[in-house]
Write an enzyme that holds these catalytic residues in place. Structure first.
Site, PDB file in Angstrom:
ATOM      1  N   GLU A 122       0.821  -1.217   0.000  1.00 14.90           N
ATOM      2  CA  GLU A 122       0.000   0.000   0.000  1.00 14.90           C
ATOM      3  C   GLU A 122       0.853   1.264   0.000  1.00 14.90           C
ATOM      4  O   GLU A 122       1.893   1.322   0.634  1.00 14.90           O
ATOM      5  CB  GLU A 122      -0.940   0.021   1.212  1.00 14.90           C
ATOM      6  N   LEU A 148      -1.275  14.905 -11.656  1.00 14.01           N
ATOM      7  CA  LEU A 148      -1.274  14.066 -12.854  1.00 14.01           C
ATOM      8  C   LEU A 148      -0.629  12.730 -12.495  1.00 14.01           C
ATOM      9  O   LEU A 148       0.589  12.583 -12.507  1.00 14.01           O
ATOM     10  CB  LEU A 148      -0.465  14.786 -13.940  1.00 14.01           C
ATOM     11  N   ARG A 149      -1.474  11.785 -12.096  1.00 14.03           N
ATOM     12  CA  ARG A 149      -0.964  10.477 -11.669  1.00 14.03           C
ATOM     13  C   ARG A 149      -0.839   9.622 -12.907  1.00 14.03           C
ATOM     14  O   ARG A 149      -1.823   9.454 -13.646  1.00 14.03           O
ATOM     15  CB  ARG A 149      -1.961   9.904 -10.665  1.00 14.03           C
ATOM     16  N   PHE A 179       1.622   5.545   0.324  1.00 12.73           N
ATOM     17  CA  PHE A 179       1.680   6.533   1.400  1.00 12.73           C
ATOM     18  C   PHE A 179       0.292   7.071   1.769  1.00 12.73           C
ATOM     19  O   PHE A 179      -0.049   7.200   2.938  1.00 12.73           O
ATOM     20  CB  PHE A 179       2.572   7.684   0.917  1.00 12.73           C
ATOM     21  N   ASN A 180      -0.507   7.358   0.754  1.00 20.53           N
ATOM     22  CA  ASN A 180      -1.756   8.076   1.039  1.00 20.53           C
ATOM     23  C   ASN A 180      -2.878   7.183   1.541  1.00 20.53           C
ATOM     24  O   ASN A 180      -3.729   7.636   2.289  1.00 20.53           O
ATOM     25  CB  ASN A 180      -2.167   8.888  -0.186  1.00 20.53           C
ATOM     26  N   THR A 189      -5.687   8.220  -4.315  1.00 19.53           N
ATOM     27  CA  THR A 189      -5.718   8.682  -2.922  1.00 19.53           C
ATOM     28  C   THR A 189      -4.808   9.897  -2.746  1.00 19.53           C
ATOM     29  O   THR A 189      -5.028  10.710  -1.855  1.00 19.53           O
ATOM     30  CB  THR A 189      -5.286   7.584  -1.920  1.00 19.53           C
TER      31      THR A 189
HETATM   32  N1  LIG Z   1       6.188  13.642  -5.736  1.00 17.44           N
HETATM   33  C1  LIG Z   1       5.093  13.062  -6.202  1.00 17.44           C
HETATM   34  N2  LIG Z   1       4.896  11.752  -5.994  1.00 17.44           N
HETATM   35  C2  LIG Z   1       3.769  11.200  -6.459  1.00 17.44           C
HETATM   36  C3  LIG Z   1       2.813  11.945  -7.167  1.00 17.44           C
HETATM   37  N3  LIG Z   1       1.812  11.104  -7.495  1.00 17.44           N
HETATM   38  C4  LIG Z   1       2.124   9.912  -7.001  1.00 17.44           C
HETATM   39  N4  LIG Z   1       3.319   9.952  -6.371  1.00 17.44           N
HETATM   40  C5  LIG Z   1       4.025   8.861  -5.700  1.00 17.44           C
HETATM   41  O1  LIG Z   1       3.291   7.676  -5.866  1.00 17.44           O
HETATM   42  C6  LIG Z   1       2.621   7.328  -4.674  1.00 17.44           C
HETATM   43  C7  LIG Z   1       1.168   7.083  -5.004  1.00 17.44           C
HETATM   44  O2  LIG Z   1       0.688   6.118  -4.211  1.00 17.44           O
HETATM   45  P1  LIG Z   1      -0.501   6.358  -3.191  1.00 17.44           P
HETATM   46  O3  LIG Z   1      -0.043   7.326  -2.191  1.00 17.44           O
HETATM   47  O4  LIG Z   1      -0.897   5.001  -2.770  1.00 17.44           O
HETATM   48  O5  LIG Z   1      -1.690   6.990  -4.024  1.00 17.44           O
HETATM   49  P2  LIG Z   1      -2.381   6.378  -5.306  1.00 17.44           P
HETATM   50  O6  LIG Z   1      -1.571   5.217  -5.810  1.00 17.44           O
HETATM   51  O7  LIG Z   1      -2.574   7.529  -6.205  1.00 17.44           O
HETATM   52  O8  LIG Z   1      -3.780   5.848  -4.825  1.00 17.44           O
HETATM   53  P3  LIG Z   1      -4.249   4.300  -4.612  1.00 17.44           P
HETATM   54  O9  LIG Z   1      -4.477   3.723  -5.955  1.00 17.44           O
HETATM   55  O10 LIG Z   1      -5.495   4.397  -3.815  1.00 17.44           O
HETATM   56  O11 LIG Z   1      -3.151   3.610  -3.882  1.00 17.44           O
HETATM   57  C8  LIG Z   1       2.768   8.491  -3.717  1.00 17.44           C
HETATM   58  O12 LIG Z   1       2.799   8.126  -2.381  1.00 17.44           O
HETATM   59  C9  LIG Z   1       4.065   9.117  -4.190  1.00 17.44           C
HETATM   60  O13 LIG Z   1       5.156   8.441  -3.647  1.00 17.44           O
HETATM   61  C10 LIG Z   1       3.058  13.334  -7.382  1.00 17.44           C
HETATM   62  O14 LIG Z   1       2.267  14.053  -7.965  1.00 17.44           O
HETATM   63  N5  LIG Z   1       4.201  13.822  -6.875  1.00 17.44           N
HETATM   64 MG   LIG Z   2      -1.294   3.380  -4.531  1.00 21.30          MG
END
Ligand SMILES: Nc1nc2c(ncn2[C@@H]2O[C@H](COP(=O)(O)OP(=O)(O)OP(=O)(O)O)[C@@H](O)[C@H]2O)c(=O)[nH]1
Ligand SMILES: [Mg+2]
Length: 445
Positions: free
Chosen positions: A63, A306-307, A65-66, A403
């Site tokens: 899982e 922007l994911r 961070f968020n 998230t």
């Molecule tokens: N610096 C930065 N890191 C990002 C960004 N988007 C995603 N990440 C990285 O990728 C991770 C995304 O994982 P989660 O925090 O689980 O959020 P998520 O994957 O969008 O949501 P879930 O699908 O619910 O897990 C973050 O914790 C960051 O480490 C961004 O815009 N900036």
């Molecule tokens: Mg995630």
């Protein structure tokens, strides 16, 4: 345990009923005590000098961070509820080897990271007593022992008749867990990166379907362990999602001052954004921060999350191409008469492409940490700075179901933005008119 668990089934049903009642009536005060422990009985069971007990938890290794931040809120409210009966301290699980935190060549490995690097721990303690894991180890002497682990799992048989019924039972472990007994009977395994030093005395698997408070009778009555680790805590649901307790836990998760300062410096330097002008002043004490008037204006820029990366596969029906994302951003820049866009992304090359190709007539910014900042705060810290800057934008647009985007939306609710500038997401071209807006989870005080 078996008899006790049978009782729990009845209690679980009662709980589900109570949750429903709570949703439909304004009767928080009525239920403000532990429903399984009438106040009179509590006074007999627990004296004033009851020693602290420690609630630890961990989340499935994959899982991000968020989601982990969300699980913290569920456990914080469980701990809050336990504290109405006896003193419990929530132990903050160090951040170790998160899947997305892949930057290499840092001075330190991204493990055993204390919460204080990312969050303001005194602010967390204003909601519920918390403690860093190293302080827990220090507080319990040199033994490095966790007395009890409850490893949460689903029911092997799944949901019967597809109905959600609240229940919890001691069951045989289904999957291979991350803990095993050594020849001395000490349970060894994953303890947030402290596995060489720490062990547990007892271990049990519990199949669970329910809200976090389903653990309450177990913690209060089934075990006398002074420290209990709930492993796979993401299996517990929020007691009541989106209500006042949810938001109090969320508001207490204030980012560390150093990271907020880094974000504020970037806003001032590149985005003409300061709290005085933007109406986003942040109180030192979150309990005093009530922004019901939604008067925040935000800095003169569009904030975008922007994911991409794994989302290009995992959510391919919702994630737009860069070109189509740029088209939507351009429309917003025109609508709000702005020149600047701040893009937070897990895809730096993608941001560069926006800057040099698709949005070249506008000013595209992203946060690139100095070597010093990156070494000190690592990937988690950079992500927080990105979130902080997006949270202060005049208008925010995120990525569907992320998230990471949800946490930005919440931050904007705390800051007091009008909802229409917050609950927005990028659409994939093919979604057309079917592109529905994100749910509005608005703040409750
Ligand atoms: N610096 C930065 N890191 C990002 C960004 N988007 C995603 N990440 C990285 O990728 C991770 C995304 O994982 P989660 O925090 O689980 O959020 P998520 O994957 O969008 O949501 P879930 O699908 O619910 O897990 C973050 O914790 C960051 O480490 C961004 O815009 N900036
Ligand atoms: Mg995630």
């Amino acid at each position: 345990m078996a008899a006790y668990v049978a009782n729990l089934k009845t209690l679980g049903a009662l709980f589900a009923l109570l949750s429903v009642l709570l949703l439909f009536c304004d009767c928080h005060d009525q239920f403000d005590h532990d429903v399984f422990n009438p106040p009179g009985k509590q006074k007999v069971s627990f004296g004033a000098a009851k020693p602290n007990r420690y609630l630890l938890y961990d989340v499935n290794i994959g899982e991000g961070f968020n989601l982990r931040r969300d699980v913290h809120m569920r456990l914080a409210n469980l701990a809050k509820s336990l504290n109405k009966v006896e003193p419990w301290i929530l132990v903050l699980p160090p951040w170790s080897y998160l899947y997305h935190w892949q930057t290499e060549d840092l001075e330190n490995e991204q493990f055993r990271i204390p919460w204080s690097l990312f969050f303001d721990v005194p602010s967390l303690s204003k909601h519920v007593p918390v403690m860093e894991f190293v302080d827990f180890l220090a507080a319990t002497g040199s033994k490095n022992v966790i007395e009890q682990i409850y490893y949460l799992q689903h029911y092997k048989e799944g949901w019967e008749d597809g109905r959600f019924e609240e229940k919890i039972d001691a069951r045989e472990c289904i999957e291979r867990q991350r803990y095993e007994a050594d020849e001395e009977g000490k349970w060894r395994g994953w303890f947030f990166g402290y596995h060489e030093d720490v062990y547990a005395l007892r271990f049990e698997c519990l199949s669970v379907q329910g809200h976090a408070r389903i653990m309450e009778p177990i913690l209060l009555r089934n075990t006398t362990a002074s420290s209990v680790l709930i492993a796979r805590a993401e299996n517990l649901l929020h007691d009541i999602y989106g209500e006042r307790d949810y938001w109090e836990a969320r508001r207490s998760m204030v980012f560390s001052k150093n990271l907020r300062d880094i974000g504020d410096k970037f806003r001032a330097e590149f985005l003409n954004s300061t709290d005085d002008i933007d109406g986003t002043h942040f109180e030192d004490d979150w309990t005093k921060m009530v922004r019901k008037d939604r008067s925040a204006v935000g800095g003169p820029y569009i904030g975008v999350h922007l994911r991409r990366k794994d989302y290009l596969r995992a959510h391919k029906e919702h994630v737009p191409t860069l070109k189509h994302a740029a088209k939507q951003i351009k429309q917003l820049l025109k609508k709000y008469k702005l020149e600047k866009v701040f893009v937070a992304s897990d895809d730096v090359a993608g941001v560069d492409k926006l800057r040099t190709k698709f949005l070249k007539n506008y000013q595209v910014y992203n946060f690139v940490p100095s070597k010093e900042v990156l070494n000190k705060y690592m990937d988690g810290g950079v992500a927080i700075v990105d979130q902080w800057i997006c949270a202060h934008a005049r208008y925010f647009i995120g990525t569907h179901l992320s998230t990471f985007s949800f946490r930005i939306q919440e931050e904007r609710e705390i800051l007091g933005f009008p909802t229409k500038t917050t609950f927005n997401r990028l659409c994939k071209e093919e979604e057309g008119k079917d592109c529905e807006r994100p749910s509005k989870w608005t703040i409750v005080y």
